[in-house]
Design a protein around this motif. Structure first.
Motif, mmCIF file in Angstrom:
data_model
loop_
_atom_site.group_PDB
_atom_site.id
_atom_site.type_symbol
_atom_site.label_atom_id
_atom_site.label_comp_id
_atom_site.label_asym_id
_atom_site.label_seq_id
_atom_site.Cartn_x
_atom_site.Cartn_y
_atom_site.Cartn_z
ATOM 1 N N TRP A 107 -1.788 -3.441 -9.542
ATOM 2 C CA TRP A 107 -3.211 -3.154 -9.707
ATOM 3 C C TRP A 107 -3.371 -2.000 -10.687
ATOM 4 C CZ3 TRP A 107 -5.117 -3.177 -3.916
ATOM 5 C CH2 TRP A 107 -5.296 -4.504 -3.505
ATOM 6 N N TRP A 163 0.864 -1.184 0.000
ATOM 7 C CA TRP A 163 0.000 0.000 0.000
ATOM 8 C C TRP A 163 0.901 1.234 0.000
ATOM 9 C CZ3 TRP A 163 -5.066 -1.249 -0.454
ATOM 10 C CH2 TRP A 163 -5.450 -2.533 -0.041
ATOM 11 N N ASP A 204 -3.019 4.980 -5.716
ATOM 12 C CA ASP A 204 -4.329 5.627 -5.747
ATOM 13 C C ASP A 204 -4.560 6.276 -7.113
ATOM 14 O OD1 ASP A 204 -2.922 8.016 -5.786
ATOM 15 O OD2 ASP A 204 -3.146 8.378 -3.636
ATOM 16 N N TRP A 233 -8.584 0.337 -8.791
ATOM 17 C CA TRP A 233 -8.656 1.106 -7.549
ATOM 18 C C TRP A 233 -9.878 2.028 -7.561
ATOM 19 C CZ3 TRP A 233 -7.067 0.603 -2.899
ATOM 20 C CH2 TRP A 233 -7.159 1.671 -1.999
ATOM 21 N N GLN A 262 0.030 -1.257 -5.067
ATOM 22 C CA GLN A 262 -1.210 -0.483 -5.055
ATOM 23 C C GLN A 262 -0.876 0.991 -5.225
ATOM 24 O OE1 GLN A 262 -1.868 1.725 -2.302
ATOM 25 N NE2 GLN A 262 -3.780 2.498 -3.164
ATOM 26 N N ASN A 300 -7.152 3.165 1.904
ATOM 27 C CA ASN A 300 -5.693 3.006 1.878
ATOM 28 C C ASN A 300 -5.137 3.147 3.293
ATOM 29 O OD1 ASN A 300 -2.929 3.131 1.489
ATOM 30 N ND2 ASN A 300 -3.048 4.480 -0.278
#
Length: 342
Positions: free
Chosen positions: A264, A144, A242, A269, A240, A277
């Motif tokens: 991803w 993350w 955003d 997302w 990951q 997150n």
């Protein structure tokens, strides 16, 4: 108990001493109970305890309660101090009216992302996909990631930052005042954590550099990929990101798909989802609270403090934050893509 009190009274009136009464009734009442009853008998003429009367209301009248209820109905944002002043009663009295008589509780407004119906629909659909990926047991640990701007100015909590003293004059001026700076120096920081409790080193972006697609791609190539290889080795992770424009740019997405085993894409997302997150809803706040509790002389001292506090964040804290993502995704589904932080 009233029968025992009557027996104690009869034995006392028959001339029995307190010790004798205790021996006679030892199986039914304690020694302390006997002496309390005899004390009441001596003071009031009866062994029965006094019946406490409910104090009569003199200020919190039905008229005051009704008037306050109507004022709150018209404007629920009224302060206790204003209501008390308008009614000509004390702050404590009005507080009791709201809490005890009207059973009201104060709630603070929460800052949230503005979500359109289209955004909610996407959050719901993508949230379901993410939840399925995380719960099917085949997904490698997720890295993350997020960026955050830190300044040399101390973080101030207006609600909870208090200093206790007998007199205000007893507090040193530098402790009492919160100094502000016009445009304080700042640094953009990138970091990441995994559900296994690991964390990447912090990456500092040079002051004044705008993180666009080219800067971010250069960071991925020169810093992030070597860092991932050194930290996670052959076990692999899933990256990951955003929905920042520097992350979703076509050249960044294309490079990630071609060079990263686990990734991803931007279509997965959910949009406007910092609440999903763990870096955003938990880890950054912990770091900011520890590293920015006081002002820093310059950017370099801020960086040193950030690194030190980052190293102290335990694997248990990281795992707990990452595991909360599952719960948040379930709440997102129940909320049909709407708000989950109340």
């Amino acid at each position: 108990m009233s029968t025992i009190n009557a027996i104690i009274q009869e034995l006392s009136q028959a001339g029995k001493s307190p010790s004798e009464i205790c021996r006679i009734l030892k199986a039914r009442v304690s020694r302390a109970g006997v002496y309390k009853a005899l004390k009441r008998l001596k003071e009031t003429g009866s062994t029965l305890p006094k019946v406490r009367s409910t104090p009569s209301r003199t200020v919190r009248t039905q008229k005051l309660i009704k008037t306050t209820r109507e004022k709150i109905r018209r404007n629920p944002k009224r302060s206790i101090r204003m209501l008390a002043s308008e009614a000509g009663v004390s702050y404590g009295t009005m507080q009791n009216v709201l809490k005890k008589d009207l059973c009201l509780k104060p709630y603070k407004k929460t800052k949230v992302q503005l979500l359109s119906q289209a955004t909610k629909t996407k959050r719901l659909a993508r949230g379901k996909l993410l939840l399925e990926k995380l719960e099917n047991g085949t997904q490698p640990p997720v890295l993350w990631t997020d960026e955050k701007l830190f300044t040399v100015k101390a973080v101030h909590n207006h609600q909870n930052d208090r200093i206790y003293a007998v007199h205000k004059e007893d507090i040193p001026l530098n402790e009492l005042l919160m100094f502000r700076r016009q445009k304080p120096a700042s640094v953009m920081v990138w970091g990441g954590v995994t559900s296994t409790g690991q964390k990447t080193p912090l990456i500092f972006i040079d002051e004044g550099v705008k993180v666009n697609q080219h800067v971010y791609l250069k960071m991925l190539k020169e810093k992030l990929v070597p860092l991932i290889d050194a930290t996670f080795g052959e076990d692999g992770i899933t990256l990951q990101q955003d929905g920042a424009t520097s992350h979703t740019a076509n050249i960044v997405q294309k490079w990630c798909k071609e060079n990263m085993a686990g990734f991803w894409p931007k279509e997965l997302w959910p949009p406007s989802s910092p609440d999903l997150n763990p870096m955003d809803f938990s880890i950054w706040s912990i770091l900011e609270r520890e590293a920015c509790c006081s002002n820093h002389a310059n950017i370099e001292t801020l960086k040193v403090k950030l690194r030190s506090c980052w190293d102290k964040i335990s694997p248990e804290t990281i795992r707990a934050a990452c595991s909360d993502v599952h719960n948040r995704l379930r709440r997102l589904v129940r909320a049909k893509g709407g708000y989950i932080e109340n």
